[in-house]
Design a protein around this motif. Structure first.
Motif, short mmCIF file in Angstrom:
data_model
loop_
_atom_site.label_atom_id
_atom_site.label_comp_id
_atom_site.label_asym_id
_atom_site.label_seq_id
_atom_site.Cartn_x
_atom_site.Cartn_y
_atom_site.Cartn_z
N ALA A 96 -0.75 23.92 -6.27
CA ALA A 96 -1.14 24.21 -4.83
C ALA A 96 -2.13 22.63 -4.91
CB ALA A 96 -2.05 25.31 -4.75
N GLU A 97 -2.19 22.22 -5.60
CA GLU A 97 -3.04 21.20 -6.32
C GLU A 97 -2.48 19.93 -5.34
OE1 GLU A 97 -3.72 19.96 -9.74
OE2 GLU A 97 -4.58 21.58 -10.67
N LEU A 98 -0.78 19.39 -5.25
CA LEU A 98 -0.01 18.75 -4.03
C LEU A 98 -0.12 19.36 -2.75
CD1 LEU A 98 2.52 17.53 -6.84
CD2 LEU A 98 0.14 17.05 -6.37
N LEU A 99 0.01 20.64 -2.21
CA LEU A 99 0.14 20.61 -0.93
C LEU A 99 -1.20 20.51 -0.07
CD1 LEU A 99 2.25 23.75 -2.25
CD2 LEU A 99 3.13 21.57 -2.01
N PRO A 100 -0.85 20.91 1.01
CA PRO A 100 -1.54 20.82 1.99
C PRO A 100 -2.14 21.68 2.14
CG PRO A 100 0.57 20.06 2.81
CD PRO A 100 0.75 20.51 1.24
N VAL A 101 -3.37 22.46 2.56
CA VAL A 101 -3.88 23.59 2.62
C VAL A 101 -3.23 25.09 3.47
CG1 VAL A 101 -6.00 24.78 3.60
CG2 VAL A 101 -6.41 22.27 3.04
N GLU A 123 1.08 -1.43 -0.05
CA GLU A 123 -0.28 -0.01 -0.11
C GLU A 123 1.01 1.48 0.16
OE1 GLU A 123 -2.09 2.85 -0.18
OE2 GLU A 123 -2.92 0.91 -1.13
N LEU A 124 1.86 1.36 0.90
CA LEU A 124 2.63 2.44 0.75
C LEU A 124 3.78 2.42 -0.67
CD1 LEU A 124 4.40 2.02 3.92
CD2 LEU A 124 3.03 3.87 3.46
N LEU A 125 3.32 1.42 -1.25
CA LEU A 125 4.62 1.84 -2.27
C LEU A 125 3.36 2.25 -3.78
CD1 LEU A 125 6.63 -1.73 -2.69
CD2 LEU A 125 7.86 0.75 -3.00
N ALA A 126 1.98 1.68 -3.63
CA ALA A 126 1.22 2.38 -4.61
C ALA A 126 0.75 3.34 -4.29
CB ALA A 126 -0.54 1.34 -4.47
N SER A 127 0.50 4.08 -2.92
CA SER A 127 0.70 5.90 -2.24
C SER A 127 1.96 6.08 -3.16
CB SER A 127 0.29 5.41 -1.16
OG SER A 127 0.57 7.08 -0.94
N GLU A 159 3.33 10.56 -9.64
CA GLU A 159 2.63 10.39 -10.98
C GLU A 159 1.90 12.13 -11.11
OE1 GLU A 159 1.17 10.94 -14.62
OE2 GLU A 159 2.59 9.63 -13.94
N ARG A 160 1.49 11.74 -9.37
CA ARG A 160 0.67 13.25 -9.20
C ARG A 160 1.47 14.75 -9.53
NH1 ARG A 160 -2.03 13.73 -4.27
NH2 ARG A 160 -2.48 15.69 -4.53
N LEU A 161 3.47 14.55 -9.09
CA LEU A 161 3.96 15.69 -9.08
C LEU A 161 4.89 15.64 -10.87
CD1 LEU A 161 6.32 16.97 -7.67
CD2 LEU A 161 7.50 15.94 -7.62
N ALA A 162 4.82 14.37 -11.42
CA ALA A 162 5.20 14.45 -12.44
C ALA A 162 3.78 15.04 -13.38
CB ALA A 162 5.25 12.81 -13.31
N SER A 163 3.11 14.25 -13.43
CA SER A 163 1.54 15.36 -14.10
C SER A 163 1.98 17.67 -13.69
CB SER A 163 -0.11 15.54 -13.37
OG SER A 163 -0.52 16.13 -14.08
N VAL A 164 1.89 17.53 -12.88
CA VAL A 164 2.51 19.25 -12.24
C VAL A 164 3.69 19.42 -12.86
CG1 VAL A 164 2.64 20.14 -9.98
CG2 VAL A 164 1.21 19.20 -10.08
N HIS A 165 4.12 18.73 -13.12
CA HIS A 165 6.08 18.89 -13.34
C HIS A 165 5.20 19.43 -15.28
CE1 HIS A 165 9.13 19.47 -10.72
NE2 HIS A 165 8.54 18.76 -9.91
#
Length: 165
Positions: free
Chosen positions: A96-101, A11-15, A21-27
């Motif tokens: 901001a999509e990746l960061l805590p509020v 589960e940790l690896l999947a997370s 992938e989210r970080l790559a998408s933001v980049h």
């Protein structure tokens, strides 16, 4: 009773993979940032890319007739700054999509994380000084010279009202 750590590790690896992938998408999104600003008269358009870098600058055929050279230069600087501010806002929204509020996307993009200005050796955040300082230049009649000078003469006309050759 022993616990199955294998499932937790999976589960940790999947997370981690999802976050990566989210970080790559933001980049990828940040790499495509393009914002433009156009003068009120439509004579000049400045376009910036990632980080506010100027990537395109266009002038209409009569831009040099509408604006004196020094006013045109100031106009270009103002348009680039405006486009860069829009690009920065767009980049901040993307990050901001990746960061805590409560995180500051601007600080993340600046590479300062959550460090306060005093921790960075600055008195205040961002560039110092007013957005536009007076030029100290004046027209012949003593008024300040700026890009909003809408006299009937172009910079190609003489001070006596003559037409360019």
């Amino acid at each position: 009773m022993p616990t199955d750590h294998h499932a937790q590790v999976e589960e940790l690896l999947a997370s981690y993979r999802r976050d990566r992938e989210r970080l790559a998408s933001v980049h990828r999104a940040l790499a495509t940032v393009r914002e433009s600003a156009t003068s009120e008269d439509g004579a000049v358009t400045a376009t910036v890319g990632p980080g506010g870098a100027l990537v395109d600058l266009t002038f209409t055929d009569d831009a040099y007739r509408r604006h004196r050279p020094d006013a045109l230069a100031r106009l270009v600087v103002r348009l680039v700054a405006s486009a860069a501010a829009s690009a920065a806002e767009r980049s901040e929204r993307t990050v901001a999509e990746l960061l805590p509020v409560d995180a500051d996307p601007g600080a993340v993009l600046a590479g300062t994380g959550d460090l306060r200005p005093e921790e960075l050796g600055r008195d205040e955040p961002g560039p110092a000084g007013p957005a536009s300082a007076p030029t100290g230049r004046h027209r012949a009649d003593g008024h300040d010279l700026d890009e909003t000078d809408n006299t009937d003469r172009t910079w190609l006309q003489s001070s006596h009202g003559g037409r360019p050759a």
